[in-house]
Every structure is written in C-alpha cells, then in structure tokens.
Design a protein around this motif. Structure first.
Motif, PDB file in Angstrom:
ATOM      1  N   ARG A  13     -30.720  -7.041   2.060  1.00  0.00           N
ATOM      2  CA  ARG A  13     -32.020  -6.527   2.759  1.00  0.00           C
ATOM      3  C   ARG A  13     -33.174  -6.285   2.014  1.00  0.00           C
ATOM      4  O   ARG A  13     -34.310  -6.482   2.287  1.00  0.00           O
ATOM      5  N   TYR A  16     -34.657  -9.544   0.830  1.00  0.00           N
ATOM      6  CA  TYR A  16     -35.364 -10.084   1.650  1.00  0.00           C
ATOM      7  C   TYR A  16     -36.691  -9.539   1.830  1.00  0.00           C
ATOM      8  O   TYR A  16     -37.675 -10.152   1.843  1.00  0.00           O
ATOM      9  N   TYR A  17     -36.788  -8.212   1.900  1.00  0.00           N
ATOM     10  CA  TYR A  17     -38.259  -7.493   1.937  1.00  0.00           C
ATOM     11  C   TYR A  17     -38.856  -7.584   0.739  1.00  0.00           C
ATOM     12  O   TYR A  17     -40.272  -7.825   1.019  1.00  0.00           O
ATOM     13  N   ARG A  21     -42.330 -10.163   1.727  1.00  0.00           N
ATOM     14  CA  ARG A  21     -43.660  -9.240   1.693  1.00  0.00           C
ATOM     15  C   ARG A  21     -44.843 -10.150   1.708  1.00  0.00           C
ATOM     16  O   ARG A  21     -45.871  -9.795   2.206  1.00  0.00           O
ATOM     17  N   LYS A  68     -34.956 -13.949  10.214  1.00  0.00           N
ATOM     18  CA  LYS A  68     -35.129 -14.040   8.616  1.00  0.00           C
ATOM     19  C   LYS A  68     -34.719 -15.334   8.212  1.00  0.00           C
ATOM     20  O   LYS A  68     -35.451 -15.573   7.406  1.00  0.00           O
TER      21      LYS A  68
END
Length: 84
Positions: A13, A16-17, A21, A68
């Motif tokens: 996670r 992913y961010y 971004r 996602k």
C-alpha cells in the motif's frame, strides 16, 4: 492477519501510494519505498519497473481492489512507453 502478511500489505500500500501520486515524477524517478533515512528506486531501462507494477497489480487483484489495478495499468503503459 499474520504479522508477515500485515507487513507485506503495509509495504504494498505504501508503494502504491508513492508510485501513483504523481505519474510524471514516477516515470522519471521510480521510487518504490521512502522513509526518513533512505529511499529505494528501481533503475531505468532494465525492465524491472513494469515487473514491479505487475507484482503490485497481481497483489491488489487478489485483494479485489480493482480500482488500484486500473490506475497501475495506466502507470505501466506510461512506463513501457518511456522505455521501462
């Protein structure tokens, strides 16, 4: 959830961010992990960037987090177009 699974989930996670971004920034400098003391970047031009995105897509697909996966697929296309 076991501790190992929790750590993996947390890492996936966080990565992913970081990578979703700002697509432009990610394509130019593919940082997948960052903390106060260090950051981990995947080198340009060796094909590992798209493989990392594939790994994340597979993880989130198993979690049924398809939004996602969709965002990661767009990022993957940009990475491949730029030379991976």
């Amino acid at each position: 959830m076991k501790e190992k699974e929790e750590n993996r989930d947390s890492l996936m996670r966080a990565s992913y961010y970081i990578v979703t971004r700002n697509f432009t920034k990610t394509v130019n400098k593919f940082v997948v992990f960052k903390d106060k003391e260090r950051s981990i970047e995947i080198q340009y031009g060796i094909g590992h960037r798209s493989k990392f995105v594939d790994m994340m897509m597979e993880y989130f697909e198993k979690k049924e987090e398809y939004e996602k996966c969709e965002k990661l697929l767009k990022l993957r296309e940009l990475i491949i177009m730029s030379g991976d």
